[in-house]
Design an enzyme around this catalytic site. Structure first.
Site, PDB file in Angstrom:
ATOM      1  CD  GLU A  47      -2.778  -0.900   2.608  1.00  0.00           C
ATOM      2  OE1 GLU A  47      -2.654   0.379   3.442  1.00  0.00           O
ATOM      3  OE2 GLU A  47      -3.207  -2.110   3.612  1.00  0.00           O
ATOM      4  CD  GLU A  87     -12.369   0.898  -0.201  1.00  0.00           C
ATOM      5  OE1 GLU A  87     -12.739   0.176   0.350  1.00  0.00           O
ATOM      6  OE2 GLU A  87     -11.314   1.037  -0.645  1.00  0.00           O
ATOM      7  CE  LYS A 116     -11.561   1.561   4.486  1.00  0.00           C
ATOM      8  NZ  LYS A 116      -9.295   1.411   4.080  1.00  0.00           N
ATOM      9  CD  GLU A 136      -7.410   4.681   6.148  1.00  0.00           C
ATOM     10  OE1 GLU A 136      -8.197   4.078   5.735  1.00  0.00           O
ATOM     11  OE2 GLU A 136      -6.272   4.852   6.667  1.00  0.00           O
TER      12      GLU A 136
END
Ligand SMILES: *[C@@H]1O[C@H](CO)[C@@H](O)[C@H](O)[C@H]1NC(C)=O
Length: 343
Positions: free
Chosen positions: A263, A315, A318, A324
């Site tokens: 990541e 997203e 999250k 996030e």
């Protein structure tokens, strides 16, 4: 004369070899495909999107059957995550591990698995961390029994690396070393990489007094840090962090273990001036050109760095931290948050 021609032929051949090597390495950038959004497109649409962008690697956090089915025959390489909550059972029970491999790997024989990651950023030491190595071994044995060789490893947070400045002083803390050393020794024996999540964004955000933005965004184009331990010179924070992780791995016996960056990314919202679309675009596009080039890092020069961008989508489910939700390259409707050039 003859020897000159021979020399010429050899160098021409060497150039051919080098350039075919570079093409082979060109597709070393992937993306993280998380599915914690209420409004995300179907996996089939997502895989088509990736193929249209020439993205040929992805990381899944769990063996999501819809995603794996969509990946069948796609040629896209997959880093497959074992969810943290399954690690204890897999580590305790070889039969559970065998079933896991059967259900999620062998049943998808037309999916190209690159690595299997036992867990993501498991806290070390913790009750769970005692099961990482037994789970890696049980999964590895199950794959061998089936005649498959897919490297099995674990994904660690860069937070496990302490004393990361200068990079050569990087090490695993005393309390994590007991867990990391045997894992790294196993990775040496199986020639598997360690998977590491590396975010210059979080380092910069937490230490703006001492870290310059251009050093974090790959735009410094000058030596910013000279490592007092080994005189290696750094122009960007990503390399410095990666080499600190290499230093830590070497100190627990991991000479020769490669790092795959599972990541890295930069958020485009929810943190004032820092997390803007332009800054995210600068980071991600510069990251891709850096890791897909052959500069490598000062400690491991001359090769591209396999890297997975975090993340494919914004997203909305999250919730741990609002930031996030803003790491995506794409909105859920598949519109670009900002343009990204993969190659
Ligand atoms: C990038 O981040 C810096 C540091 O917070 C900020 O000052 C700058 O305005 C941002 N640049 C852009 C173009 O958003």
């Amino acid at each position: 004369m003859d020897s000159i021609i021979l020399f010429y032929k050899i160098s021409f051949f060497a150039v051919l070899l080098i350039s075919s090597h570079m093409f082979a390495e060109a597709g070393n950038v992937g993306v993280n495909y998380g599915r914690r959004g209420s409004d995300l497109p179907s996996p089939t649409a997502v895989i088509n999107l990736l193929r249209s962008r020439n993205v040929d690697r992805i990381r899944l956090f769990s063996p999501d059957q819809d995603a794996l089915n969509a990946l069948r025959g796609s040629g896209i390489g997959v880093v497959l995550g074992v969810p943290n909550e399954h690690i204890q059972s897999i580590g305790n029970d070889p039969n559970f591990a065998g079933n896991w491999i059967w259900n999620n790997v062998l049943s998808f024989d037309d999916v190209e698995f690159r690595y299997i990651s036992v867990g993501n950023e498991i806290e070390i030491p913790s009750d769970m961390s005692d099961y990482i190595l037994p789970a890696i071994k049980n999964l590895n044995n199950a794959l061998r029994a089936a005649g498959r060789t897919i490297p099995v490893s674990t994904t660690i947070s860069f937070g496990l690396v302490v004393d990361s400045f200068p990079p050569s002083s990087g090490r695993f803390s005393d309390s994590t070393q007991n867990v990391m050393r045997p894992i790294v020794e196993f990775l040496v024996a199986t020639r598997s990489p360690l998977l590491v999540n590396i975010y210059p964004y979080f380092s910069y955000n937490g230490n703006q007094q001492q870290i310059q933005l251009d050093y974090a965004l790959f735009t410094a184009n000058r030596v910013v840090v000279t490592d007092s331990g080994n005189q290696l010179q750094y122009t960007n924070l990503f390399d410095a962090m990666t080499d600190a992780a290499y230093a830590a791995i070497e100190k627990v016996g991991g000479d020769g273990v490669d790092i795959v960056i599972t990541e890295s990314g930069w958020p485009s919202g929810e943190n004032g001036d820092i997390a803007t679309i332009p800054n995210a675009s600068t980071y991600v596009n510069n990251l891709i050109s850096h890791v897909s080039g052959t500069s490598g890092t000062p400690k491991r020069p001359g090769k591209s760095i396999e890297t997975y961008i975090f993340a494919l989508f914004n997203e909305n489910m999250k919730t741990a931290d609002r930031i996030e939700q803003h790491f995506g390259l794409y909105y859920p409707d598949m519109g670009e948050v900002y343009p990204v050039t993969f190659r």
